[in-house]
Design a protein around this motif. Structure first.
Motif, PDB file in Angstrom:
ATOM      1  N   ASP A 340       0.756  -1.080   0.181  1.00 42.87           N
ATOM      2  CA  ASP A 340       0.045   0.109  -0.072  1.00 42.87           C
ATOM      3  C   ASP A 340       0.917   1.346  -0.091  1.00 42.87           C
ATOM      4  O   ASP A 340       0.600   2.282   0.750  1.00 42.87           O
ATOM      5  CB  ASP A 340      -1.025  -0.082   1.086  1.00 42.87           C
ATOM      6  CG  ASP A 340      -2.196   0.937   1.237  1.00 42.87           C
ATOM      7  OD1 ASP A 340      -2.339   1.460  -0.183  1.00 42.87           O
ATOM      8  OD2 ASP A 340      -2.601   1.329   1.918  1.00 42.87           O
ATOM      9  N   CYS A 341       1.808   1.120  -0.696  1.00 44.83           N
ATOM     10  CA  CYS A 341       3.056   2.386  -0.882  1.00 44.83           C
ATOM     11  C   CYS A 341       3.016   2.733  -2.229  1.00 44.83           C
ATOM     12  O   CYS A 341       4.065   3.326  -2.672  1.00 44.83           O
ATOM     13  CB  CYS A 341       4.293   1.959  -0.212  1.00 44.83           C
ATOM     14  SG  CYS A 341       4.093   1.811   1.673  1.00 44.83           S
ATOM     15  N   LEU A 342       2.127   2.412  -3.218  1.00 39.50           N
ATOM     16  CA  LEU A 342       2.255   2.689  -4.598  1.00 39.50           C
ATOM     17  C   LEU A 342       2.276   4.417  -4.887  1.00 39.50           C
ATOM     18  O   LEU A 342       1.556   4.969  -4.387  1.00 39.50           O
ATOM     19  CB  LEU A 342       1.277   2.123  -5.386  1.00 39.50           C
ATOM     20  CG  LEU A 342       1.482   1.904  -6.979  1.00 39.50           C
ATOM     21  CD1 LEU A 342       2.838   1.173  -7.112  1.00 39.50           C
ATOM     22  CD2 LEU A 342       0.320   1.640  -7.591  1.00 39.50           C
ATOM     23  N   PRO A 343       3.400   4.879  -5.426  1.00 45.93           N
ATOM     24  CA  PRO A 343       3.377   6.303  -5.642  1.00 45.93           C
ATOM     25  C   PRO A 343       2.569   6.745  -6.852  1.00 45.93           C
ATOM     26  O   PRO A 343       2.176   6.193  -7.787  1.00 45.93           O
ATOM     27  CB  PRO A 343       4.724   6.534  -6.021  1.00 45.93           C
ATOM     28  CG  PRO A 343       5.247   5.200  -6.764  1.00 45.93           C
ATOM     29  CD  PRO A 343       4.509   4.182  -6.166  1.00 45.93           C
ATOM     30  N   SER A 344       2.235   8.023  -6.806  1.00 45.01           N
ATOM     31  CA  SER A 344       1.571   8.689  -8.072  1.00 45.01           C
ATOM     32  C   SER A 344       2.609   9.172  -8.989  1.00 45.01           C
ATOM     33  O   SER A 344       2.203   9.291 -10.145  1.00 45.01           O
ATOM     34  CB  SER A 344       0.775   9.905  -7.522  1.00 45.01           C
ATOM     35  OG  SER A 344       1.356  10.866  -6.772  1.00 45.01           O
ATOM     36  N   GLU A 345       3.806   9.507  -8.667  1.00 48.52           N
ATOM     37  CA  GLU A 345       4.678   9.762  -9.651  1.00 48.52           C
ATOM     38  C   GLU A 345       5.925   9.030  -9.287  1.00 48.52           C
ATOM     39  O   GLU A 345       6.379   8.958  -8.077  1.00 48.52           O
ATOM     40  CB  GLU A 345       5.162  11.394  -9.285  1.00 48.52           C
ATOM     41  CG  GLU A 345       4.071  12.228  -9.508  1.00 48.52           C
ATOM     42  CD  GLU A 345       4.266  13.735  -9.587  1.00 48.52           C
ATOM     43  OE1 GLU A 345       5.587  14.103  -9.922  1.00 48.52           O
ATOM     44  OE2 GLU A 345       3.896  14.508  -8.888  1.00 48.52           O
ATOM     45  N   HIS A 346       6.644   8.573 -10.299  1.00 46.90           N
ATOM     46  CA  HIS A 346       8.004   7.862  -9.900  1.00 46.90           C
ATOM     47  C   HIS A 346       8.768   8.050 -10.877  1.00 46.90           C
ATOM     48  O   HIS A 346       9.126   7.445 -12.044  1.00 46.90           O
ATOM     49  CB  HIS A 346       7.565   6.356 -10.100  1.00 46.90           C
ATOM     50  CG  HIS A 346       8.645   5.367  -9.451  1.00 46.90           C
ATOM     51  ND1 HIS A 346       8.786   3.959  -9.411  1.00 46.90           N
ATOM     52  CD2 HIS A 346       9.999   5.767  -9.003  1.00 46.90           C
ATOM     53  CE1 HIS A 346       9.716   3.560  -8.905  1.00 46.90           C
ATOM     54  NE2 HIS A 346      10.379   4.588  -8.689  1.00 46.90           N
ATOM     55  N   PRO A 347       9.383   9.426 -11.127  1.00 50.02           N
ATOM     56  CA  PRO A 347      10.733   9.767 -11.857  1.00 50.02           C
ATOM     57  C   PRO A 347      11.723   8.862 -12.206  1.00 50.02           C
ATOM     58  O   PRO A 347      12.164   8.253 -10.949  1.00 50.02           O
ATOM     59  CB  PRO A 347      10.785  11.130 -11.423  1.00 50.02           C
ATOM     60  CG  PRO A 347      10.614  11.204 -10.123  1.00 50.02           C
ATOM     61  CD  PRO A 347       9.347  10.150  -9.805  1.00 50.02           C
TER      62      PRO A 347
END
Length: 347
Positions: A340-347
């Motif tokens: 439950d740590c999925l990011p909205s941004e992952h550059p």
């Protein structure tokens, strides 16, 4: 060793008093214990231990010591000494000031149990749960991934040393499993040629002499493989890991032309992701990133990077050293989703 779960004790009053006197402004470990409490439990590591035998050291403390020694780059001896002598370590571990700690070998045993039971992720996952509970990780925030090198526990050998050491290792393994058979096969001059480790060998400096030595080693290896795969030889010898490594290394480093062994030109070698570098760690690979060159593996580290939030590690992916960060993004996202740590941004 067996696990006898112990209650997680509060910090001892005497330890608190002495620690705050020694560190009136606190320090990182005291703050960690005060703010986060204890995020490991003995029960979480129960599967790693037997139900019988001598009681083990408290696993939650060993887990925390493992994290702290990594943070300070301490050896096992130094970490065990820190448990015995440092007030801040006793504070975070909830120990009496007079506690004598444990023998340093307990730490390597604990790490081995984590690896054998594929429980290494428990160390990070328990911390993540505590970070989320304390509101230190922003939901659907920003995260970034970068990689760093992990050195394999092998020497960096040149190609000539590598093939010589590979053949020497195979001979040593055969000497353990089929000594009488090996004596009947090995020429007398091999004892001098392959007796010592090859990095100790005084290699010729002349290019032609080096190539001649390489071809001699190559011919010896091919001859040994021919004897191993002869129908009259013990069949189980072919299944030895050292024999399989010798066969693969010889395919990579040599070829036969008109029944003559030829040393491969550097432009005729397998790509680095396929190239075996050491007979003692066949998964280690040669790699280069920026100014760093190494033999080993690569750790892809993912951390949060939101404004007004601390940067915290959320995922670690260990791969071959030749794997690029972009190649592991899908696997990282799958694991982060489970936490439950999925990011909205992952550059």
């Amino acid at each position: 060793m067996s696990l006898h779960p112990q209650p997680i004790h509060d910090i001892r009053e005497q330890t608190i008093a002495v620690a705050h006197a020694a560190f009136p402004k606190g320090n990182v470990y005291m703050t960690m214990r005060d703010e986060l409490g204890v995020f490991y439990t003995d029960e979480a590591f129960a599967a790693l231990f037997s139900n019988r035998g001598q009681p083990a050291e408290s696993p939650w403390r060993l887990a925390l010591v493992t994290i702290m020694q990594f943070a300070e780059n301490l050896t096992d001896r130094q970490a065990a000494d820190a448990v015995r002598s440092r007030i801040d370590w006793k504070y975070v571990l909830g120990l009496e000031l007079t506690d004598s700690g444990f023998h340093f070998s307990v730490l390597s045993d604990f790490r081995a149990r984590l690896v054998d039971h594929e429980a290494t992720e428990q160390l990070l996952n328990a911390m993540l749960e505590q970070f989320k509970a304390n509101g230190l990780i922003k939901g659907r925030g920003k995260q970034r991934t970068d990689s760093t090198h992990i050195l394999a526990a092998v020497r960096m050998l040149n190609r000539l040393e590598q093939v010589g050491e590979t053949l020497r290792n195979t001979l040593n393994v055969l000497a353990e499993h089929v000594p009488e058979w090996l004596k009947a096969q090995v020429p007398v001059e091999w004892f001098e040629r392959y007796g010592a480790r090859f990095e100790q060998y005084r290699l010729p400096t002349d290019k032609q002499e080096r190539e001649a030595l390489a071809n001699t080693i190559g011919a010896d290896g091919y001859w040994l493989l021919t004897m191993i795969y002869d129908d009259r030889s013990p069949r189980h010898v072919r299944e030895l890991a050292a024999v399989q490594i010798l066969r693969m290394v010889w395919l990579q480093q040599f070829y036969l032309e008109n029944n003559t062994v030829q040393w491969r030109d550097k432009n005729n070698l397998p790509p680095s992701e396929k190239m075996i570098i050491s007979p003692y760690d066949t998964e280690a690979r040669y790699s280069h990133k920026r100014d760093t060159t190494w033999i080993g593996y690569k750790a892809h580290l993912t951390e949060t990077c939101d404004d007004d939030f601390p940067c915290l590690m959320t995922h670690v992916e260990t791969t071959a050293s030749t794997v690029q960060d972009v190649e592991v993004v899908d696997a990282i996202h799958a694991d982060l989703a489970m936490q439950d740590c999925l990011p909205s941004e992952h550059p």
